[in-house]
Motif scaffolding. Structure first.
Motif, PDB file in Angstrom:
ATOM      1  N   LEU A   2       0.690  -1.272   0.304  1.00 25.58           N
ATOM      2  CA  LEU A   2      -0.516   0.220   0.132  1.00 25.58           C
ATOM      3  C   LEU A   2       0.609   1.200   0.063  1.00 25.58           C
ATOM      4  N   LEU A   3       1.976   0.965   0.866  1.00 26.13           N
ATOM      5  CA  LEU A   3       2.346   2.624   0.524  1.00 26.13           C
ATOM      6  C   LEU A   3       3.813   2.357  -0.472  1.00 26.13           C
ATOM      7  N   MET A   4       3.823   1.446  -1.542  1.00 24.87           N
ATOM      8  CA  MET A   4       4.495   1.959  -2.839  1.00 24.87           C
ATOM      9  C   MET A   4       3.873   2.357  -3.163  1.00 24.87           C
ATOM     10  N   PRO A   5       3.150   2.935  -3.750  1.00 19.91           N
ATOM     11  CA  PRO A   5       1.838   3.388  -4.806  1.00 19.91           C
ATOM     12  C   PRO A   5       2.293   5.182  -4.087  1.00 19.91           C
ATOM     13  N   HIS A   6       3.211   5.374  -3.290  1.00 17.46           N
ATOM     14  CA  HIS A   6       3.781   6.876  -2.774  1.00 17.46           C
ATOM     15  C   HIS A   6       5.251   7.642  -2.628  1.00 17.46           C
ATOM     16  N   VAL A   7       5.993   6.433  -3.361  1.00 20.50           N
ATOM     17  CA  VAL A   7       7.242   5.831  -2.825  1.00 20.50           C
ATOM     18  C   VAL A   7       8.008   6.636  -4.026  1.00 20.50           C
ATOM     19  N   ASP A   8       9.300   7.075  -3.681  1.00 24.20           N
ATOM     20  CA  ASP A   8      10.771   6.842  -4.595  1.00 24.20           C
ATOM     21  C   ASP A   8      11.320   5.381  -4.978  1.00 24.20           C
ATOM     22  N   LEU A   9      11.899   6.088  -6.793  1.00 25.36           N
ATOM     23  CA  LEU A   9      12.157   4.252  -7.037  1.00 25.36           C
ATOM     24  C   LEU A   9      13.027   3.617  -5.920  1.00 25.36           C
ATOM     25  N   PHE A  10      14.121   4.383  -5.137  1.00 26.27           N
ATOM     26  CA  PHE A  10      14.762   3.831  -4.366  1.00 26.27           C
ATOM     27  C   PHE A  10      14.031   3.009  -3.412  1.00 26.27           C
ATOM     28  N   TRP A  11      13.512   3.717  -3.209  1.00 25.12           N
ATOM     29  CA  TRP A  11      12.356   3.140  -1.808  1.00 25.12           C
ATOM     30  C   TRP A  11      10.570   1.835  -2.225  1.00 25.12           C
ATOM     31  N   THR A  12      10.956   2.344  -4.044  1.00 26.91           N
ATOM     32  CA  THR A  12      10.292   0.934  -4.277  1.00 26.91           C
ATOM     33  C   THR A  12      11.136   0.155  -4.007  1.00 26.91           C
ATOM     34  N   CYS A  13      12.058  -0.031  -4.451  1.00 20.82           N
ATOM     35  CA  CYS A  13      13.229  -1.031  -4.607  1.00 20.82           C
ATOM     36  C   CYS A  13      13.374  -1.605  -3.885  1.00 20.82           C
ATOM     37  N   VAL A  14      13.920  -1.213  -2.174  1.00 18.71           N
ATOM     38  CA  VAL A  14      14.229  -1.521  -0.953  1.00 18.71           C
ATOM     39  C   VAL A  14      12.468  -2.661  -0.676  1.00 18.71           C
ATOM     40  N   LEU A  15      11.162  -1.776  -0.955  1.00 18.78           N
ATOM     41  CA  LEU A  15       9.696  -2.303  -0.344  1.00 18.78           C
ATOM     42  C   LEU A  15       9.679  -3.563  -1.816  1.00 18.78           C
ATOM     43  N   SER A  16      10.154  -3.524  -2.538  1.00 17.50           N
ATOM     44  CA  SER A  16      10.080  -4.406  -3.110  1.00 17.50           C
ATOM     45  C   SER A  16      10.602  -5.596  -2.735  1.00 17.50           C
ATOM     46  N   ILE A  17      11.730  -5.608  -2.410  1.00 17.41           N
ATOM     47  CA  ILE A  17      12.392  -6.560  -1.965  1.00 17.41           C
ATOM     48  C   ILE A  17      12.692  -7.691  -0.425  1.00 17.41           C
ATOM     49  N   ILE A  18      11.716  -6.745  -0.067  1.00 22.96           N
ATOM     50  CA  ILE A  18      10.723  -6.535   1.276  1.00 22.96           C
ATOM     51  C   ILE A  18       9.198  -7.572   0.979  1.00 22.96           C
ATOM     52  N   ILE A  19       8.831  -7.269   0.452  1.00 22.35           N
ATOM     53  CA  ILE A  19       7.962  -8.111  -0.055  1.00 22.35           C
ATOM     54  C   ILE A  19       8.060  -9.006  -1.072  1.00 22.35           C
ATOM     55  N   GLY A  20       8.836  -9.177  -1.534  1.00 21.13           N
ATOM     56  CA  GLY A  20       9.605 -10.190  -1.976  1.00 21.13           C
ATOM     57  C   GLY A  20      10.134 -11.547  -0.770  1.00 21.13           C
TER      58      GLY A  20
END
Length: 149
Positions: A50-68
């Motif tokens: 839910l946070l991913m659409p609201h963050v920049d590219l760096f944090w999208t990558c970090v969140l993607s790793i956590i979600i994965g």
């Protein structure tokens, strides 16, 4: 742009972290029950997605790793849980699990692609952020006691 050697180290670390997460989640599944591990693994990704659409590219990558990591750790618990429901049909359960997973993923990719063509990719990105909330359906999973061998 990352050099190929840097990308291979990132892949190596992600795969080793995923292995570590599966190792511990399997132990937690034996201790607390696979149903609760499934709950944690699927609903645990919801705040990050839910946070991913609201963050920049760096944090999208970090969140993607956590979600994965969280989602990949759920895979063995889900498969073993399904095999405990039908203990005499292990091959059937495994085949259905993999077949349905890849089949549904292929159909979903086509549907989301057509929605992205009709609307916008940002719309699909925001829509997919809510998909982990479908994990609330895990409340209907029965409690299963493992069979003694």
């Amino acid at each position: 742009m990352l050099r190929p050697s840097s990308r291979s180290y990132i892949c190596l670390h992600f795969c080793s972290l995923r292995h570590w997460a599966r190792f511990w989640v399997d132990r937690w599944g034996d201790r607390f029950g696979r149903k609760y591990v499934i709950w944690f693994s699927i609903l645990g990704t919801a705040p990050f997605s839910l946070l991913m659409p609201h963050v920049d590219l760096f944090w999208t990558c970090v969140l993607s790793i956590i979600i994965g990591l969280v989602l990949s750790s759920a895979f063995p618990a889900i498969l073993v849980y399904a095999q405990e429901l039908l203990p005499t049909k292990l091959g059937l359960i495994s085949g259905l699990f993999f077949g349905l997973a890849f089949g549904i993923a292929g159909i979903a990719a086509a549907v989301l692609g057509s929605i992205a063509d009709a609307k916008d990719i940002a719309y699909v990105y925001r829509f997919c952020a809510y998909m982990p909330l479908l994990g609330l359906a895990a409340v209907f999973l029965p409690n299963v006691k493992p069979h003694a061998n």
